[in-house]
Write a protein that holds these residues in place. Structure first.
Motif, PDB file in Angstrom:
ATOM      1  N   GLY A 172       0.780  -1.236   0.000  1.00 20.37           N
ATOM      2  CA  GLY A 172       0.000   0.000   0.000  1.00 20.37           C
ATOM      3  C   GLY A 172       0.810   1.284   0.000  1.00 20.37           C
ATOM      4  N   MET A 173       1.929   1.279   0.698  1.00 17.32           N
ATOM      5  CA  MET A 173       2.678   2.527   0.859  1.00 17.32           C
ATOM      6  C   MET A 173       3.160   3.124  -0.463  1.00 17.32           C
ATOM      7  SD  MET A 173       3.164   4.539   3.236  1.00 17.32           S
ATOM      8  CE  MET A 173       2.764   3.460   4.593  1.00 17.32           C
TER       9      MET A 173
ATOM     10  N   ARG B 124       1.759   3.057  -3.263  1.00 16.89           N
ATOM     11  CA  ARG B 124       0.612   3.672  -3.942  1.00 16.89           C
ATOM     12  C   ARG B 124       0.255   5.015  -3.299  1.00 16.89           C
ATOM     13  NH1 ARG B 124      -3.971  -0.656  -4.265  1.00 16.89           N
ATOM     14  NH2 ARG B 124      -2.942  -1.617  -2.498  1.00 16.89           N
ATOM     15  N   MET B 125       0.386   5.076  -1.987  1.00 21.91           N
ATOM     16  CA  MET B 125       0.137   6.364  -1.308  1.00 21.91           C
ATOM     17  C   MET B 125       1.164   7.400  -1.762  1.00 21.91           C
ATOM     18  SD  MET B 125      -0.763   5.561   2.683  1.00 21.91           S
ATOM     19  CE  MET B 125      -1.127   7.236   3.198  1.00 21.91           C
TER      20      MET B 125
ATOM     21  N   ALA C 283       0.538   8.530  -5.303  1.00 19.27           N
ATOM     22  CA  ALA C 283      -0.612   9.443  -5.388  1.00 19.27           C
ATOM     23  C   ALA C 283      -0.211  10.842  -4.934  1.00 19.27           C
ATOM     24  CB  ALA C 283      -1.769   8.907  -4.536  1.00 19.27           C
TER      25      ALA C 283
ATOM     26  N   LYS D 276       4.118   6.148   7.014  1.00 16.57           N
ATOM     27  CA  LYS D 276       2.652   6.192   6.903  1.00 16.57           C
ATOM     28  C   LYS D 276       2.099   7.461   7.571  1.00 16.57           C
ATOM     29  CE  LYS D 276      -0.237   4.164   9.567  1.00 16.57           C
ATOM     30  NZ  LYS D 276      -0.955   3.181  10.391  1.00 16.57           N
TER      31      LYS D 276
ATOM     32  N   MET E 272      -1.117  14.010   2.764  1.00 18.41           N
ATOM     33  CA  MET E 272      -2.371  13.857   2.019  1.00 18.41           C
ATOM     34  C   MET E 272      -3.450  14.765   2.598  1.00 18.41           C
ATOM     35  SD  MET E 272      -2.642   9.777   1.185  1.00 18.41           S
ATOM     36  CE  MET E 272      -3.353   9.721  -0.450  1.00 18.41           C
TER      37      MET E 272
ATOM     38  N   VAL F 231      -7.431   9.935   2.465  1.00 19.56           N
ATOM     39  CA  VAL F 231      -6.455   8.972   2.978  1.00 19.56           C
ATOM     40  C   VAL F 231      -7.030   7.553   2.855  1.00 19.56           C
ATOM     41  CG1 VAL F 231      -5.219   8.245   5.068  1.00 19.56           C
ATOM     42  CG2 VAL F 231      -5.548  10.692   4.583  1.00 19.56           C
ATOM     43  N   PRO F 232      -6.250   6.604   2.332  1.00 21.23           N
ATOM     44  CA  PRO F 232      -6.748   5.221   2.253  1.00 21.23           C
ATOM     45  C   PRO F 232      -7.181   4.719   3.632  1.00 21.23           C
ATOM     46  CG  PRO F 232      -4.682   5.416   1.053  1.00 21.23           C
ATOM     47  CD  PRO F 232      -4.891   6.719   1.786  1.00 21.23           C
TER      48      PRO F 232
END
Lengths: 202, 69
Positions: free
Chosen positions: A113-114, A116-117, A120, A180, A187, A194-195
């Motif tokens: 996941g990180m 992708r954050m 973005a 994170k 973000m 935020v996811p």
């Protein structure tokens, strides 16, 4: 009657030898138990200190206590204390192993996941840097702060990956959590959503 | 702003960082661009990111979910 007088010192000497013999046996047993305790601890110490450091002190204190009793000549107490240590170490080694597996699972999830954050965020920063006017709730200072936050997070993410590659899962996860938190902060500053996983998980 | 961005398939991928916008009545790509980037002239960034569902930057539909890069 006279012969009984001769038996008294003989019995005393025999009793004395028996006491010395028992003491010597206990000393040997305590020495062996302390050695076994130290060996078991030395074998498990690295992982225990790495993954459950707060529980390592208990074993070290127990070994120290056994040695202190030994030095004072309390061999029974030293033996009892030392004999209990290998089982305790075994339990801690299992707990450390479980913690390592838990961290590895969290890492696997976060390592998916990180990036992708971060991607973005980078995408949004790149576009905002081309914008002639910034959106509401965002000014130049905030944008620069967000860019700095992103760069720090991206750098630390590289460090986290290197730590994981080097086998240090605990350090990798500690760094990943910092990444994170920084990514969530950036973000939020940029008005991005935020996811869910990053917003709720510790 | 962020509350208008919708994520696709929430729960399906909790780490999905894609930013979404659901088109509302009266919106154009320029207006959406202004909303997220502050600059309406950057609307082509949104168009490029949604070429799989948009054929023309002037034709967007109410309810369409657009990626906001």
């Amino acid at each position: 009657m006279k012969s009984k007088k001769y038996w008294v010192p003989v019995l005393l000497v025999a009793f004395g030898l028996l006491v010395v013999s028992c003491g010597s046996a206990n000393k040997e047993a305590a020495t062996a138990a302390i050695k076994a305790a130290e060996e078991s601890w030395n074998a498990a110490k690295g992982e225990v200190v790495k993954y459950i450091p707060d529980q390592a002190k208990g074993v070290e204190d127990a070994i120290k206590g056994a040695k202190e009793n030994f030095d004072k000549g309390n061999f029974d107490a030293a033996l009892a204390a030392a004999k209990a240590i290998p089982d305790k170490v075994k339990g801690l080694a299992a707990a450390a192993s479980a913690k390592k597996a838990e961290l590895a699972k969290s890492w696997e999830e976060m390592s998916g996941g990180m990036p992708r954050m971060l991607d973005a965020i980078k995408s949004r920063l790149d576009i905002l840097s081309q914008s002639k006017k910034l959106p509401e709730n965002l000014d130049k200072a905030k944008l620069e702060g967000a860019r700095g936050g992103y760069e720090a997070a991206a750098k630390m993410w590289d460090d986290a990956k290197a730590a994981f590659s080097g086998g240090n899962v605990a350090d990798a996860m500690a760094k990943a959590k910092t990444v994170k938190e920084k990514a969530v902060e950036v973000m939020t500053t940029l008005g991005m959503q935020v996811p869910a996983a990053a917003a709720t998980k510790g | 702003m962020a509350d208008e961005e919708k994520r696709e398939g929430a729960g399906a991928d909790a780490w999905d960082a894609t930013q979404w916008h659901v088109v509302e009545k009266g919106e154009t790509l320029s207006k959406i661009s202004k909303k997220y980037y502050g600059d309406p002239n950057l609307y082509m960034k949104i168009f490029e990111a949604n070429k799989d569902i948009l054929k023309n930057p002037d034709l967007i539909k109410i309810g369409q979910k657009l990626r906001i890069p």
